[in-house]
Scaffold this active site. Sequence first.
Site, PDB file in Angstrom:
ATOM      1  N   ASP A 136      -9.655  -0.528  14.944  1.00  0.00           N
ATOM      2  CA  ASP A 136      -9.311   0.135  13.720  1.00  0.00           C
ATOM      3  C   ASP A 136     -10.155   1.606  13.410  1.00  0.00           C
ATOM      4  O   ASP A 136     -11.256   1.479  12.774  1.00  0.00           O
ATOM      5  CB  ASP A 136      -9.298  -0.614  12.448  1.00  0.00           C
ATOM      6  CG  ASP A 136      -7.770  -1.544  12.199  1.00  0.00           C
ATOM      7  OD1 ASP A 136      -6.829  -1.060  12.605  1.00  0.00           O
ATOM      8  OD2 ASP A 136      -8.033  -2.707  11.917  1.00  0.00           O
ATOM      9  N   ILE A 156       3.535  -5.156  13.935  1.00  0.00           N
ATOM     10  CA  ILE A 156       3.075  -5.130  15.042  1.00  0.00           C
ATOM     11  C   ILE A 156       2.026  -6.206  15.148  1.00  0.00           C
ATOM     12  O   ILE A 156       2.258  -6.883  16.231  1.00  0.00           O
ATOM     13  CB  ILE A 156       1.961  -3.801  15.303  1.00  0.00           C
ATOM     14  CG1 ILE A 156       2.952  -2.575  15.142  1.00  0.00           C
ATOM     15  CG2 ILE A 156       1.423  -3.589  16.540  1.00  0.00           C
ATOM     16  CD1 ILE A 156       2.026  -1.146  14.951  1.00  0.00           C
ATOM     17  N   THR A 157       1.155  -6.780  14.466  1.00  0.00           N
ATOM     18  CA  THR A 157       0.510  -7.996  14.375  1.00  0.00           C
ATOM     19  C   THR A 157       0.736  -8.835  13.503  1.00  0.00           C
ATOM     20  O   THR A 157       0.164  -9.795  13.212  1.00  0.00           O
ATOM     21  CB  THR A 157      -0.880  -7.560  14.571  1.00  0.00           C
ATOM     22  OG1 THR A 157      -1.496  -7.002  13.335  1.00  0.00           O
ATOM     23  CG2 THR A 157      -1.325  -6.851  15.735  1.00  0.00           C
TER      24      THR A 157
END
Length: 500
Positions: free
Chosen positions: A266, A207-208
């Site tokens: 997060d 994703i990143t």
Amino acid sequence: MEQPSNILKYKHLGIYTQNENVVYMREDCHVCISEGFEALTRIRVSTTTTTIVASLNVINSDILSHNEIGLSDAAAKKLKASENQTLYVSHLEPIESLSYVRAKIYNQKLDYKAYNDIITDIVEGDYSNIHLSAFITACAGDRMDINEISDLTQAMIASGKQLNWNKDIVVDKHCIGGLPGNRTTPLVVAIVAAYGLTMPKTSSRAITSPAGTADTMEVLTNVKLSADEIEGVVNQEGGCFVWGGTAQLSPADDLLIKVEKALDIDSEGQLIASVLSKKAAAGSTHVVIDIPVGKTAKVRSMEMAQKLKDHMEAVGTAVGLNVKVVVTDGTQPVGRGIGPTLEAIDILRVLQNEPDAPKDLTERALLLAAELLELSGKVGKGMGLETAHKILKSGKAYEKFLAICNAQGRFTQPVLAPYKIEIKAETTGILKNIDNRKIAKLAKLSGAPQSKSAGILLNVHLNEKIEKNQLLYTLYAESQGELNYALDYRSNHNDIITIK
């Protein structure tokens, strides 16, 4: 069925919005006018058999005619809409579970029913990204207790398919992340499955980061397997390495993760629920969690790691999982490759016991495999490392790896990107720091993971003595433009690798 005034013909526009359901209508469309729809209104769109909820985007160009409606690719796929099909449009009834989200915003405790209703509506597609953002933010900042995290985990497990292997022991592992090149999963699966344990490993895409396990394994084999196909491979070979996105295990997780990354939030509670729901849904009973700790890793302090460890193990017990957390070094990348193909090459070198196989990747994979073997109870305490080492050195892990790849459809040798440039040290000294996030970004700017063979081949590690003009790393790209793009970033960031 809606009244004729709410009927429109579908026109394909080819607009990609990831998972977001979006509908497109002209501002002077008779449905917009009669229903009073405005931009970003949430509306219901239906065929005679299927219905979705979507956000309205209003168009004032001729891309659509007055009697046409467009859908994002995601919405069209969910609706199974075909060109010129009749679609019915109506107002959205109230989403009852949003009252629970509002309660959580005001820091009220939610029970299983509340979390289950929220997750059900998320999976149904009733929540917009705004709603998802509100839910994620409301749960962030240590606002969920152990009972809530357990309830959320149970709700996420129940939201999708659940695999059952009819075995007392099914093992799995997960790494919290933040370390480029930390591709231990395929090695652990090969070692553990070669020993004879069952390990149905579903993994995520990046994703990143420059590569997720699914991105790396896609270089070598087919990772898009259905739940039935996963069962076939695991029953045949004892393990698999597949992308979790097609298996529909804890499907709310993928929707939440994308928004979490966009927000750069997060939430500890949702992180735990995300990880453990996927493990439980895959039918696992014994799970090892790897938490790398380092100032540029995802978990930056031992205090944070200990708290996460305690909560992981407590929630694991609550949802019926035997969880063992291992805290590892997260100060620098693992292995040499950063990017799908380069990481795949590392994996093969370790499995083939080649002299130039990255030692740190080998040792980390053996450690995690040893923990799983001992956690299963099939290998005595203190004997896991020796057992894992023997399986790797004997070639049995490589044989099992190839067998799983072939059972999944193919085994393909990795090929490096055609464009590369060597980055050399500008000074002599000791290598004091490698910034995990910045070196990961450099690899991404070179094209990874979309360009599978792009990325970085790292030649140095922390605390090594570096000579001027020594090769630090090689940057790979699939086009000169992507290589130049990465080099522009590097020229503006001289602290990716620090030599003093």
